[in-house]
Design a protein around this motif. Structure first.
Motif, PDB file in Angstrom:
ATOM      1  N   UNK A 262     -28.283  16.148  34.445  1.00 61.47           N
ATOM      2  CA  UNK A 262     -29.086  14.957  34.982  1.00 61.47           C
ATOM      3  C   UNK A 262     -29.231  15.344  36.485  1.00 61.47           C
ATOM      4  N   UNK A 263     -28.900  16.296  37.006  1.00 62.11           N
ATOM      5  CA  UNK A 263     -29.387  17.002  38.348  1.00 62.11           C
ATOM      6  C   UNK A 263     -28.358  16.672  39.381  1.00 62.11           C
ATOM      7  N   UNK A 306     -25.860  31.386  33.923  1.00 65.42           N
ATOM      8  CA  UNK A 306     -27.362  31.174  33.953  1.00 65.42           C
ATOM      9  C   UNK A 306     -27.837  30.682  35.272  1.00 65.42           C
ATOM     10  N   UNK A 307     -27.121  30.582  36.511  1.00 66.31           N
ATOM     11  CA  UNK A 307     -27.758  30.162  37.838  1.00 66.31           C
ATOM     12  C   UNK A 307     -27.846  28.593  37.733  1.00 66.31           C
ATOM     13  N   UNK A 308     -27.110  27.808  36.846  1.00 68.85           N
ATOM     14  CA  UNK A 308     -27.164  26.448  36.909  1.00 68.85           C
ATOM     15  C   UNK A 308     -25.929  25.945  37.192  1.00 68.85           C
ATOM     16  N   UNK A 309     -25.150  26.321  37.874  1.00 71.73           N
ATOM     17  CA  UNK A 309     -23.745  26.310  38.373  1.00 71.73           C
ATOM     18  C   UNK A 309     -23.665  24.788  38.926  1.00 71.73           C
ATOM     19  N   UNK A 310     -22.514  24.188  39.111  1.00 77.30           N
ATOM     20  CA  UNK A 310     -22.427  23.057  39.987  1.00 77.30           C
ATOM     21  C   UNK A 310     -21.157  22.983  40.427  1.00 77.30           C
ATOM     22  N   UNK A 311     -20.822  22.149  41.228  1.00 81.48           N
ATOM     23  CA  UNK A 311     -19.267  21.726  41.827  1.00 81.48           C
ATOM     24  C   UNK A 311     -18.561  20.925  40.948  1.00 81.48           C
ATOM     25  N   UNK A 312     -17.606  21.374  40.295  1.00 82.35           N
ATOM     26  CA  UNK A 312     -16.564  20.457  39.683  1.00 82.35           C
ATOM     27  C   UNK A 312     -15.228  20.397  40.407  1.00 82.35           C
ATOM     28  N   UNK A 313     -14.937  19.266  40.851  1.00 81.61           N
ATOM     29  CA  UNK A 313     -13.770  19.121  41.684  1.00 81.61           C
ATOM     30  C   UNK A 313     -12.365  19.725  41.352  1.00 81.61           C
ATOM     31  N   UNK A 314     -12.161  19.671  40.012  1.00 77.72           N
ATOM     32  CA  UNK A 314     -10.771  20.031  39.509  1.00 77.72           C
ATOM     33  C   UNK A 314     -10.744  21.490  39.146  1.00 77.72           C
ATOM     34  N   UNK A 315     -12.005  22.064  39.266  1.00 85.88           N
ATOM     35  CA  UNK A 315     -12.057  23.592  39.330  1.00 85.88           C
ATOM     36  C   UNK A 315     -12.166  24.279  40.584  1.00 85.88           C
ATOM     37  N   UNK A 316     -11.945  23.633  41.632  1.00 88.22           N
ATOM     38  CA  UNK A 316     -12.098  24.108  42.836  1.00 88.22           C
ATOM     39  C   UNK A 316     -10.462  24.604  43.405  1.00 88.22           C
TER      40      UNK A 316
END
Length: 445
Positions: A262-263, A306-316
């Motif tokens: 969803x962006x 794919x270059x569509x990465x995002x920031x997921x809090x628990x994987x930081x």
């Protein structure tokens, strides 16, 4: 202390003393599990030649200080300087979310909003008790903070004015369900808020099943376009779309990916904390939850590649830098350097203890009148949480949440094992992600 774990077809060694992560083959992993960790693992298939090679590799890592390194002892960083307040600007809400720990905004008390007089007193309390700290934080919380937006705005203005006089800088955060977001409020947030947390549980059917209006309607359709507009206008400034998963949506990786598609590129998805039988997470759910974190990990990496990465809090996680060790062993600053302020000015250790009279600590006019409670929280740290001693994750999670520990175990120093299990799995997934990202970067170079 070392931790050997497998992620699907990959095997890893994590050394707590050096915070080093190493990928290895199955034979090495099994050998170390049996010999270093004392687990009942079949190693009869490993040849003498392989054992000699494993021992040589292990010794090389030990000589380099990357395996079996003695854990460095560090004193917790504790002080009597207050650094942050959670301002309960409104104990009321225009949603009626079933799992709400805050009793749908009322905190098991009357519905009320904070006056500007009380908010100003909270600012004065923070400045007066901040000592030499130059940067102070105020988190506007509820209920729904935007139901008392006028006072919120006036509080920000007053804090900036008084902070400048005292040589202090304020950083502001607001958590909102987004129902009352409009262009003017979005602009105000973008001008004044260091971070904004927006509540959205994922797929419409998941969100609407729990997060309802006062008259029982689903809320997704009322807020989704407002949140999207906020994110578009936010630019590069920090925000989080924060969701909650329950026993009803243990396939929560679908919700995280939905939000990413969803962006939204900064996402958190938290396990519910509730006693409701149909929603609460129980021990029988753990295998499914652990498998789902792996599903999410795979989807996350697929999008990243794919270059569509995002920031997921628990994987930081940051194994090479991040907070210093003294901060990591200090655990949460709640009840000592951080307090919640209720609409009437009463002080509590944090928002999850709010209105629990056992944890009433004073008020913004008189200050801390229950110093023994503050001492309890001040003295709590990783070393007082005995169950954490042999845990590989201890320097990453710092012993878990005080409130969860107390509400489920009756003691802030007794970690809640359900949370521990989920935390450990998330950390293993995060370590796998670090390794995979490094492999990709090396391949690109």
């Amino acid at each position: 202390m070392i931790h050997v774990f497998s992620y699907r077809d990959k095997n890893y060694i994590f050394d707590t003393g050096s915070s080093s992560l190493h990928e290895c083959d199955k034979a090495t992993a099994d050998f170390l599990r049996a010999k270093e960790m004392g687990e009942d693992v079949d190693i009869t298939y490993i040849t003498d030649e392989q054992i000699a090679e494993i021992l040589s590799d292990v010794q090389g890592l030990k000589d380099a200080g990357l395996l079996g390194k003695e854990e460095v002892k560090a004193y917790p960083m504790k002080s009597n300087e207050v650094k942050a307040l959670c301002i309960h600007i409104c104990h009321d809400c225009n949603f009626r979310c079933r799992y709400c720990f805050a009793d749908e905004g009322a905190y098991h008390s009357k519905r009320e909003s904070m006056s500007l007089e009380t908010a100003k007193a909270a600012v004065d309390f923070l400045i007066a008790n901040s000592g030499k700290r130059k940067v102070l934080e105020m988190d506007f919380f509820g209920g729904e903070p935007l139901m008392n937006l006028g006072v919120l705005k006036a509080t920000v203005a007053y804090a900036k004015e008084q902070g400048a006089k005292a040589g202090k800088k304020f950083l502001f955060t607001t958590t909102t369900n987004a129902l009352l977001l409009d262009d003017e409020t979005i602009q105000f947030f973008n001008d004044e808020m260091e971070n904004v947390v927006l509540s959205l549980d994922g797929r419409p059917e998941v969100h609407d099943a729990i997060r309802k209006t006062v008259n029982g309607k689903g809320t997704y359709a009322f807020i989704i376009e407002k949140i999207k507009k906020f994110v578009r206008m936010r630019g590069t400034k920090s925000y989080y779309v924060r969701g909650t998963f329950t026993a009803k949506n243990l396939d929560f990786s679908e919700d995280v990916v939905f939000l990413a598609n969803e962006g939204f590129d900064s996402i958190s998805m938290e396990p519910v904390v509730t006693d409701l039988e149909d929603l609460k997470i129980t021990e029988e759910h753990l295998p499914a939850i652990e498998a789902e974190y792996e599903n999410l990990c795979e989807k996350y990496l697929d999008m990243y590649r794919k270059g569509e990465g995002f920031n997921f809090f628990h994987f930081n996680i940051d194994l090479e830098g991040g907070p210093c060790l003294s901060k990591r062993v200090s655990a949460c600053g709640a009840g000592n350097e951080y307090f919640s302020v209720l609409p009437n000015g009463d002080l509590y250790p944090c928002h999850q203890f709010a209105s629990d009279k056992e944890f009433y600590m004073g008020n913004v006019w008189d200050g801390i009148t229950k110093p023994e409670i503050r001492e309890k929280f001040k003295n709590s740290c990783l070393f007082t949480r005995k169950k954490c001693g042999d845990c590989f994750a201890k320097f990453i999670c710092s012993g878990g949440c005080n409130a969860n520990n107390y509400h489920f175990c009756g003691d802030i120093d007794t970690p809640y094992e359900m949370t521990c299990a989920m935390m450990k799995k998330r950390i293993e997934c995060a370590m796998h992600i670090l390794a995979e990202k490094k492999l990709q970067k090396n391949a690109e170079n």
